[in-house]
Design an enzyme around this catalytic site. Structure first.
Site, PDB file in Angstrom:
ATOM      1  N   ASN A 156       0.871  -1.187   0.000  1.00  0.00           N
ATOM      2  CA  ASN A 156       0.000   0.000   0.000  1.00  0.00           C
ATOM      3  C   ASN A 156       0.902   1.230   0.000  1.00  0.00           C
ATOM      4  OD1 ASN A 156      -1.826   2.049   0.490  1.00  0.00           O
ATOM      5  ND2 ASN A 156      -2.240   1.446   2.612  1.00  0.00           N
ATOM      6  N   LYS A 205       0.033   4.255  -0.299  1.00  0.00           N
ATOM      7  CA  LYS A 205      -0.616   5.447   0.272  1.00  0.00           C
ATOM      8  C   LYS A 205      -0.381   6.648  -0.659  1.00  0.00           C
ATOM      9  CE  LYS A 205       0.181   3.359   4.733  1.00  0.00           C
ATOM     10  NZ  LYS A 205       0.212   3.520   6.172  1.00  0.00           N
ATOM     11  N   HIS A 225      -9.436   0.919   5.104  1.00  0.00           N
ATOM     12  CA  HIS A 225      -8.144   1.179   5.761  1.00  0.00           C
ATOM     13  C   HIS A 225      -8.349   2.160   6.912  1.00  0.00           C
ATOM     14  CE1 HIS A 225      -4.026   2.416   6.470  1.00  0.00           C
ATOM     15  NE2 HIS A 225      -3.653   1.320   5.842  1.00  0.00           N
ATOM     16  N   GLU A 234      -6.684   4.556   7.960  1.00  0.00           N
ATOM     17  CA  GLU A 234      -6.440   5.979   7.674  1.00  0.00           C
ATOM     18  C   GLU A 234      -7.664   6.624   7.034  1.00  0.00           C
ATOM     19  OE1 GLU A 234      -2.733   5.566   5.550  1.00  0.00           O
ATOM     20  OE2 GLU A 234      -1.741   4.956   7.406  1.00  0.00           O
ATOM     21  N   GLU A 246      -5.190  -5.228  10.779  1.00  0.00           N
ATOM     22  CA  GLU A 246      -4.214  -4.156  10.945  1.00  0.00           C
ATOM     23  C   GLU A 246      -4.479  -3.410  12.255  1.00  0.00           C
ATOM     24  OE1 GLU A 246      -2.266  -2.940   7.030  1.00  0.00           O
ATOM     25  OE2 GLU A 246      -3.981  -1.641   7.336  1.00  0.00           O
ATOM     26  N   GLY A 250       2.765   1.979  10.781  1.00  0.00           N
ATOM     27  CA  GLY A 250       3.763   3.034  10.627  1.00  0.00           C
ATOM     28  C   GLY A 250       4.495   3.399  11.907  1.00  0.00           C
ATOM     29  N   SER A 307       3.592  -2.399  10.320  1.00  0.00           N
ATOM     30  CA  SER A 307       5.044  -2.406  10.551  1.00  0.00           C
ATOM     31  C   SER A 307       5.707  -3.722  10.158  1.00  0.00           C
ATOM     32  CB  SER A 307       5.357  -2.042  12.006  1.00  0.00           C
ATOM     33  OG  SER A 307       4.948  -0.708  12.277  1.00  0.00           O
TER      34      SER A 307
HETATM   35  C1  PEP Z   1      -0.697   0.072   6.222  1.00  0.00           C
HETATM   36  O1  PEP Z   1      -0.863   1.263   6.184  1.00  0.00           O
HETATM   37  O2  PEP Z   1      -1.541  -0.681   5.744  1.00  0.00           O
HETATM   38  C2  PEP Z   1       0.514  -0.447   6.861  1.00  0.00           C
HETATM   39  C3  PEP Z   1       0.510  -1.688   7.234  1.00  0.00           C
HETATM   40  O3  PEP Z   1       1.542   0.433   7.035  1.00  0.00           O
HETATM   41  P1  PEP Z   1       3.010   0.096   7.622  1.00  0.00           P
HETATM   42  O4  PEP Z   1       3.470  -1.176   6.983  1.00  0.00           O
HETATM   43  O5  PEP Z   1       3.861   1.263   7.229  1.00  0.00           O
HETATM   44  O6  PEP Z   1       2.851  -0.046   9.095  1.00  0.00           O
END
Ligand code: PEP
Length: 246
Positions: free
Chosen positions: A8, A10, A92, A94, A164, A170, A209
């Site tokens: 992803n 973003k 998601h 976000e 998630e 992040g 992460s």
């Molecule tokens: C995400 O935004 O779906 C995600 C898993 O981000 P990150 O891997 O940077 O934690």
């Protein structure tokens, strides 16, 4: 079941970045390798679909619930298909946070995406406060059930989930492997309850992460059917390492 590794991007990525994906294509190439998708910003979907030439899937990061109309700035599921996307991330955290997307809105998008022929990657996950309150299981089950109820009939053959934890996205923080296993087991029970045997192909990705360094440990957790990868998917060599670990 083949694992699915989804990047992803973003709101990151320029056309000039697409030429650096050689290591990703190589990691996805061997017979039996994990399925791989990259969900770039919408501006790059068509270019990536052309450049990837079937070596990986290309996906969107969201879609509108309507197929077309007066919705300035929005992108519909048929438009994603038209641009070369075959999958879409929905729900998601976000977007739940920044756009106040609720389960009803996400359900409507699931219906629109599947009607257009897209595979859906539905994200669920608890906040840190919810985790601290011991509510993780209740929260993710409720998100899954509410999105499905709002969607109407859902085709499990075109559905994957991503667990998630919001606090792990992040941040460099990852749940204990036993906690990931417990949530994945709970979601597997939810999927079985919703779809019966037809749900057996629904993969449950872990996201939050994931890096080249921790991917192998995460993929060893029972029930982890792949990964949704944010930051590390922007680095082709590191994303390739995650694909190889899968
Ligand atoms: C995400 O935004 O779906 C995600 C898993 O981000 P990150 O891997 O940077 O934690």
């Amino acid at each position: 079941m083949r694992r699915l590794v989804v990047g992803n991007w973003k709101m990151n990525g320029m056309a000039s970045d697409l030429g650096a994906l050689g290591p990703v294509y190589e990691a996805a190439a061997p017979r039996g390798a994990a399925e791989v998708a990259i969900c770039p910003p919408a501006t790059l979907i068509a270019a990536l679909a052309g450049a990837a030439a079937g070596r990986i899937w290309v996906g969107g990061q969201d879609c509108h619930a309507a197929a077309k109309g007066a919705h300035t700035g929005e992108i519909s599921a048929p438009m994603l298909i038209d641009a070369g996307a075959r999958r879409v991330i929905l729900g998601h955290s976000e977007r739940r946070r920044d756009r106040a997307e609720d389960d009803a809105a996400i359900g409507a998008k699931i219906a629109a995406a599947q009607a257009a022929g897209l595979g859906v990657i539905l994200c669920v996950g608890e906040t840190e406060a919810e985790r601290d309150a011991g509510r993780t299981g209740d929260v993710v089950a409720a998100q899954f059930r509410a999105a499905l109820a709002a969607a109407g009939p859902v085709d499990p053959a075109r559905l994957d989930l991503a667990y998630e934890p919001v606090w792990a996205i992040g941040t460099g923080r990852v749940p204990a492997m036993a906690d990931i296993a417990a949530v994945h087991a709970l979601l597997a029970r939810e999927i079985a309850g919703a779809f019966g045997a037809a749900g057996q192909g629904v993969r449950i990705l872990y996201g939050g992460s994931v890096t080249g360094a921790n991917a192998a440990e995460i993929f060893a957790v029972p029930g982890v059917g792949g990964a949704l990868v944010g930051g590390a998917s922007l680095k082709p060599e590191e994303f390739a390492r995650i694909i190889r670990a899968a």
